[in-house]
Write a protein that holds these residues in place. Structure first.
Motif, PDB file in Angstrom:
ATOM      1  N   LEU A  33       0.829  -1.197   0.000  1.00  0.00           N
ATOM      2  CA  LEU A  33       0.000   0.000   0.000  1.00  0.00           C
ATOM      3  C   LEU A  33       0.868   1.253   0.000  1.00  0.00           C
ATOM      4  CD1 LEU A  33      -2.861   1.214   0.220  1.00  0.00           C
ATOM      5  CD2 LEU A  33      -2.605   1.108   2.707  1.00  0.00           C
ATOM      6  N   ILE A  34       1.924   1.235   0.812  1.00  0.00           N
ATOM      7  CA  ILE A  34       2.832   2.382   0.859  1.00  0.00           C
ATOM      8  C   ILE A  34       3.457   2.618  -0.509  1.00  0.00           C
ATOM      9  CG2 ILE A  34       5.036   3.183   1.805  1.00  0.00           C
ATOM     10  CD1 ILE A  34       4.261   1.905   4.448  1.00  0.00           C
ATOM     11  N   LEU A  53      -4.332   7.988   5.900  1.00  0.00           N
ATOM     12  CA  LEU A  53      -3.018   7.438   5.577  1.00  0.00           C
ATOM     13  C   LEU A  53      -2.480   6.660   6.776  1.00  0.00           C
ATOM     14  CD1 LEU A  53      -1.380  10.515   3.814  1.00  0.00           C
ATOM     15  CD2 LEU A  53      -2.522   8.569   2.746  1.00  0.00           C
ATOM     16  N   PRO A  54      -1.978   5.438   6.553  1.00  0.00           N
ATOM     17  CA  PRO A  54      -1.410   4.645   7.653  1.00  0.00           C
ATOM     18  C   PRO A  54      -0.285   5.408   8.356  1.00  0.00           C
ATOM     19  CG  PRO A  54      -1.625   3.323   5.664  1.00  0.00           C
ATOM     20  CD  PRO A  54      -1.898   4.738   5.264  1.00  0.00           C
ATOM     21  N   ARG A  98      -2.941   8.190  -6.586  1.00  0.00           N
ATOM     22  CA  ARG A  98      -3.919   7.485  -5.763  1.00  0.00           C
ATOM     23  C   ARG A  98      -3.946   8.053  -4.348  1.00  0.00           C
ATOM     24  NH1 ARG A  98      -4.088   1.018  -5.840  1.00  0.00           N
ATOM     25  NH2 ARG A  98      -4.366   1.559  -8.037  1.00  0.00           N
ATOM     26  N   GLY A  99      -2.779   8.359  -3.808  1.00  0.00           N
ATOM     27  CA  GLY A  99      -2.718   8.965  -2.486  1.00  0.00           C
ATOM     28  C   GLY A  99      -3.373  10.327  -2.455  1.00  0.00           C
ATOM     29  N   LEU A 100      -3.171  11.106  -3.528  1.00  0.00           N
ATOM     30  CA  LEU A 100      -3.789  12.433  -3.608  1.00  0.00           C
ATOM     31  C   LEU A 100      -5.306  12.332  -3.695  1.00  0.00           C
ATOM     32  CD1 LEU A 100      -1.302  14.225  -6.037  1.00  0.00           C
ATOM     33  CD2 LEU A 100      -1.660  14.746  -3.616  1.00  0.00           C
ATOM     34  N   LEU A 147      -6.502  11.930  -0.266  1.00  0.00           N
ATOM     35  CA  LEU A 147      -6.322  13.194   0.448  1.00  0.00           C
ATOM     36  C   LEU A 147      -7.423  14.188   0.091  1.00  0.00           C
ATOM     37  CD1 LEU A 147      -4.398  14.961   2.249  1.00  0.00           C
ATOM     38  CD2 LEU A 147      -3.395  15.766   0.096  1.00  0.00           C
ATOM     39  N   GLU A 148      -7.715  14.341  -1.197  1.00  0.00           N
ATOM     40  CA  GLU A 148      -8.712  15.310  -1.637  1.00  0.00           C
ATOM     41  C   GLU A 148     -10.101  14.960  -1.120  1.00  0.00           C
ATOM     42  OE1 GLU A 148      -8.297  15.465  -5.852  1.00  0.00           O
ATOM     43  OE2 GLU A 148      -6.302  16.411  -5.775  1.00  0.00           O
ATOM     44  N   SER A 149     -10.411  13.666  -1.065  1.00  0.00           N
ATOM     45  CA  SER A 149     -11.700  13.244  -0.529  1.00  0.00           C
ATOM     46  C   SER A 149     -11.821  13.642   0.937  1.00  0.00           C
ATOM     47  CB  SER A 149     -11.850  11.730  -0.682  1.00  0.00           C
ATOM     48  OG  SER A 149     -13.036  11.276  -0.059  1.00  0.00           O
ATOM     49  N   GLN A 150     -10.736  13.472   1.693  1.00  0.00           N
ATOM     50  CA  GLN A 150     -10.757  13.809   3.116  1.00  0.00           C
ATOM     51  C   GLN A 150     -10.821  15.324   3.321  1.00  0.00           C
ATOM     52  OE1 GLN A 150     -11.284  11.778   5.363  1.00  0.00           O
ATOM     53  NE2 GLN A 150     -10.735  12.728   7.312  1.00  0.00           N
TER      54      GLN A 150
END
Length: 287
Positions: free
Chosen positions: A148-149, A204-205, A229-231, A234-237
């Motif tokens: 995942l990382i 994020l873990p 994917r990480g962004l 982030l944007e959803s949160q």
């Protein structure tokens, strides 16, 4: 043809949607169910639904066109695969448009469903919802976190781009009766701590955040190390926290709402939360 190894029904509050995990590990939904989840008739297919996405979330439509494909379900039936990440963009955009008064009257009937979806995603991450529904959480490899990382982090730091909209800062500043004066203003330290606690930590873990802290330079921001994917997470949160801040009376009210929405993630923050509470209390007393 893509093949689903795990299948289940995700519960967004009182709304249900069929979800799958592919043999590649990618999570997503059965498209026909997702259309119904968003509040549309199951008959509203193809070009009409694409037109809705083009209007509400054009970036998501572009992503969907690249990823949507036929998937073989464990039952032997075939269905269209709808990847994760897009539903949060659609729901938050619909709600934001409704708040701003720019949502077309023909779309107002789906606002309630979109609010329900946002509340569910705020309480539990999208991937966790699907893993729980399909049982995939019991079949993940021991090194799933490391994988995942690798998916959420970039190999090198990206150039800086604005990720936090002024509306995010206006909503937070209002909680303290502060005036937001624009991009050139350096946010108070407590705003940065709120961002870490309620935007980054719930999605994020902790191991991933630690990895970012080890990699980033003094002037670099956390989001510069996130992959596409990480962004998306982030944007959803950011959307979820902005919505909570807008509807909160003051900081204590905001804090209570966030603790209720993100309780599962908040329990993992340990001493970081205790340190932040001391700083936040200092600011509250200074008002």
């Amino acid at each position: 043809m893509l093949t689903a190894s795990h299948y289940g029904v995700v519960h967004f509050g009182n709304l249900d949607c069929e979800a799958v995990v592919l043999t590649t590990g990618e999570r997503g939904y059965v498209r026909r169910q997702l259309v119904k989840l968003l509040g549309f008739s199951e008959r509203q297919k193809g070009a009409r639904f694409a037109a809705f996405l083009q209007e509400i979330a054009p970036n998501s439509l572009s992503s969907l066109n690249k990823k949507e494909a036929t998937v073989l379900l464990p039952s032997g039936q075939k269905a269209q695969f709808f990847p994760t990440g897009i539903i949060a963009d659609i729901a938050s955009t619909v709600v934001d448009s409704a708040i701003a008064g720019t949502l077309h009257r023909a779309r107002k009937g789906i606002v309630g469903n979109c609010l329900t979806i946002m509340r569910a995603l705020a309480a539990t991450g999208e991937v966790a919802l699907i893993d729980e529904a399909t049982g995939y959480q019991h079949h993940r490899a021991p090194d799933a976190l490391q994988e995942l990382i690798s998916k959420l982090l970039r190999q090198s730091c990206a150039s800086w781009e604005r990720r936090f909209h002024p509306d995010y800062y206006r909503a937070l500043y209002r909680l303290f009766n502060w005036r937001y004066q624009g991009h050139d203003q350096n946010p108070p330290h407590v705003i940065g701590q709120i961002t870490l606690r309620w935007v980054y930590c719930p999605v994020l873990p902790q191991d991933l955040l630690g990895e970012i802290r080890n990699r980033k330079g003094i002037s670099q921001k956390h989001h510069q190390w996130l992959s596409d994917r990480g962004l998306a997470h982030l944007e959803s949160q950011i959307h979820a926290v902005t919505a909570i801040a807008r509807s909160s009376v003051d900081y204590p009210d905001f804090k209570r709402r966030c603790e209720a929405a993100f309780a599962g993630a908040a329990l993992q923050l340990g001493l970081l939360l205790d340190e932040f509470d001391e700083q936040a209390n200092h600011y509250e007393q200074a008002l």
